[in-house]
Design an enzyme around this catalytic site. Structure first.
Site, PDB file in Angstrom:
ATOM      1  N   LYS A  87       5.180   4.316  -1.047  1.00 33.51           N
ATOM      2  CA  LYS A  87       5.382   5.641  -1.633  1.00 33.51           C
ATOM      3  C   LYS A  87       6.728   6.254  -1.229  1.00 33.51           C
ATOM      4  O   LYS A  87       7.263   7.092  -1.965  1.00 33.51           O
ATOM      5  CB  LYS A  87       4.231   6.575  -1.252  1.00 33.51           C
ATOM      6  CG  LYS A  87       2.918   6.201  -1.951  1.00 33.51           C
ATOM      7  CD  LYS A  87       1.728   6.981  -1.407  1.00 33.51           C
ATOM      8  CE  LYS A  87       0.443   6.557  -2.102  1.00 33.51           C
ATOM      9  NZ  LYS A  87      -0.759   7.155  -1.498  1.00 33.51           N
TER      10      LYS A  87
ATOM     11  N   GLY B 177       0.809  -1.201   0.000  1.00 30.06           N
ATOM     12  CA  GLY B 177       0.000   0.000   0.000  1.00 30.06           C
ATOM     13  C   GLY B 177       0.846   1.255   0.000  1.00 30.06           C
ATOM     14  O   GLY B 177       1.948   1.292  -0.551  1.00 30.06           O
ATOM     15  N   SER B 178       0.351   2.281   0.669  1.00 32.21           N
ATOM     16  CA  SER B 178       0.979   3.599   0.583  1.00 32.21           C
ATOM     17  C   SER B 178       2.338   3.689   1.271  1.00 32.21           C
ATOM     18  O   SER B 178       3.050   4.672   1.079  1.00 32.21           O
ATOM     19  CB  SER B 178       0.051   4.671   1.148  1.00 32.21           C
ATOM     20  OG  SER B 178      -1.072   4.828   0.300  1.00 32.21           O
ATOM     21  N   THR B 179       2.726   2.693   2.088  1.00 30.00           N
ATOM     22  CA  THR B 179       4.078   2.736   2.654  1.00 30.00           C
ATOM     23  C   THR B 179       5.127   2.673   1.548  1.00 30.00           C
ATOM     24  O   THR B 179       6.241   3.168   1.714  1.00 30.00           O
ATOM     25  CB  THR B 179       4.315   1.573   3.643  1.00 30.00           C
ATOM     26  OG1 THR B 179       4.143   0.318   2.977  1.00 30.00           O
ATOM     27  CG2 THR B 179       3.362   1.668   4.834  1.00 30.00           C
TER      28      THR B 179
END
Length: 487
Positions: free
Chosen positions: A220, A216-218
């Site tokens: 990024k 997920g967004s980790t």
């Protein structure tokens, strides 16, 4: 000698020769294989003929041995806080063999290793009982306890690393199991083993090392690192060329944002509020091959990360198309990672761009406590420059101060972090995974701990699942435990 007798003599000679060849083959060629064969009962009897050495945390054993009444197996393995430490120790069972550290360092723990030959020889002369050596870990007991207790009844995992050395400080996985329940050879042990084997929640799975999840967004933070390293972004506070809505390349599919103000948001702002569109666009601008290059410098696509327990390979697809790469850049599509891998990413950022090889055995000791092997920190790679690492630190610290990671704040401590809520299941039908990655800085500006937490809480309401809500408080507790232990 007549002809029939000569033939018999030749035949008998060939039989003797064949016997000699076979005997030597068994003794010198197949000896090691036969000696270590899983069906060789003598190996198991020898393993439990004496007290095993111990696995040590903070100077104290988390394992032990107890004498039994069994005629074959004199000693049985015991564990202190077995469920908490099982992801570290593994198990040693009279009936079901061993795994993880118990298996990998079996020679030291049983005293059978060639490294302990001198100790065994001396014991023969002194009449002392044979003893096993000890395995001293890098683990921090307080951090492990914080991770295990905060995970509680949730399904998930925690990995914590010292960024400056690569020492693993905590490795927790839930639900867990107690290795003591099947350490023997009885029907009760078999029943306990079969119950674990049939458990749909897989308590024997080491989720911190052996399970891969969409990050997920980790992820990024890795895309931000790639954008900085490859010159796509040189000012983290400058507006990016990101339209709203952002359409995935070569498609008509808009990228959905769960945050406001993402149109042309700067890299700093986009990480703070977690803009999908900005990072998908940046991943596309960096390009698949350079994204792969950066991911691999952090440890992705490496099937041989040994701690010494081998971690499953984290994956960044080398062959996906442009829209797949854009989705992967926000931690979805085919991207998959272990909690250990995301702790490594965080540790490299916290350590000014230097990634240290993760390891959890500090040293091996002989029965007399003499050190027979020391493991020293080893540099693994340089995924990003010190300058860009410090820019990422600035952005991750902004996430905790003003963004989605506020639940990780520690009074008087500089904390950097990133939340993540990873979709999974067909058409994202299943409850998402909650992620949080973070590091804490000490007074001298260095970072003694980097943490990755994943929670796969299928019981929570879908709208209540978030990295900031579920995972960040766990990371905070682990970081605080490490910091407190250094006071």
């Amino acid at each position: 000698m007549n002809k029939p007798l000569r033939r018999i003599a030749i035949f008998c000679g060939l039989l003797v020769l064949a016997l000699l060849v076979r005997t030597n083959w068994l003794q010198y060629v197949e000896a090691e294989e036969l000696n270590t064969h899983s069906k060789n009962r003598r190996v198991l009897i020898e393993r439990y003929a004496n007290e095993r050495g111990n696995i040590i945390v903070d100077g104290k054993p988390i394992t032990g041995s107890v004498e039994t009444n069994d005629t074959d197996f004199k000693y049985k393995r015991t564990y202190v806080d077995g469920p908490m430490w099982a992801p570290v120790t593994g198990y040693a069972s009279q009936a079901f063999d061993a795994n993880q550290i118990e298996k990998l360092e079996d020679g030291i723990l049983t005293g059978n290793s060639d490294q302990l030959f001198f100790d065994r020889t001396m014991a023969m002369f002194t009449g002392d009982k044979k003893k096993g050596g000890n395995v001293v870990t890098t683990l921090n007991g307080a951090a492990q306890k914080a991770a295990f207790e905060r995970l509680g009844s949730k399904k998930g995992a925690v990995a914590a690393i010292d960024p400056q050395t690569g020492k693993i400080l905590a490795l927790a996985s839930t639900p867990s199991y107690d290795p003591s329940t099947f350490a023997g050879y009885s029907g009760k042990d078999e029943k306990a083993w079969l119950a674990l084997e049939r458990d749909k929640d897989k308590p024997k799975l080491n989720r911190a090392l052996r399970e891969v999840y969409p990050p997920g967004s980790t992820f990024k933070v890795l895309t931000a690192a790639a954008a900085l390293e490859h010159g796509v972004v040189d000012d983290i506070n400058a507006a990016t060329d990101t339209p709203e809505p952002y359409i995935l390349p070569n498609t008509r599919t808009p990228m959905v944002n769960h945050a406001n103000g993402c149109e042309n948001a700067s890299l700093n702002q986009a990480l703070k509020v977690s803009c999908n569109s900005v990072f998908a666009s940046l991943g596309d601008k960096v390009g698949r091959d350079k994204m792969v290059e950066t991911a691999q410098k952090f440890g992705f696509n490496n099937p041989e990360i040994d701690t010494p327990v081998r971690a499953a390979a984290s994956v960044y697809d080398k062959t996906m198309d442009r829209p797949g790469n854009a989705l992967s850049s926000i931690g979805q599509f085919n991207t998959a990672t272990t909690p250990l891998q995301m702790a490594m990413v965080t540790a490299a950022i916290a350590n000014d761009g230097k990634l240290m090889k993760p390891y959890m055995i500090d040293r091996l000791e002989a029965p007399n406590l003499e050190v027979i092997k020391n493991n020293e920190p080893q540099e693994m790679s340089r995924p990003l420059s010190p300058k860009n690492a410090q820019l990422l630190q600035e952005m991750m610290e902004n996430v905790v101060k003003q963004g989605t990671g506020g639940n990780a704040k520690i009074d008087g401590v500089e904390v950097g972090g990133k939340t993540g809520t990873a979709q999974h299941g067909e058409n994202n039908s299943k409850n998402p995974y909650a992620w949080f990655i973070s590091y804490a800085k000490s007074a001298d500006g260095g970072s003694p701990v980097a943490v990755a937490v994943v929670v796969e809480d299928s019981e929570a309401k879908r709208d209540d699942i978030s990295g900031g809500g579920l995972a960040a408080p766990i990371a905070k507790a682990v970081m605080k435990a490490v910091l407190d232990s250094k006071k």
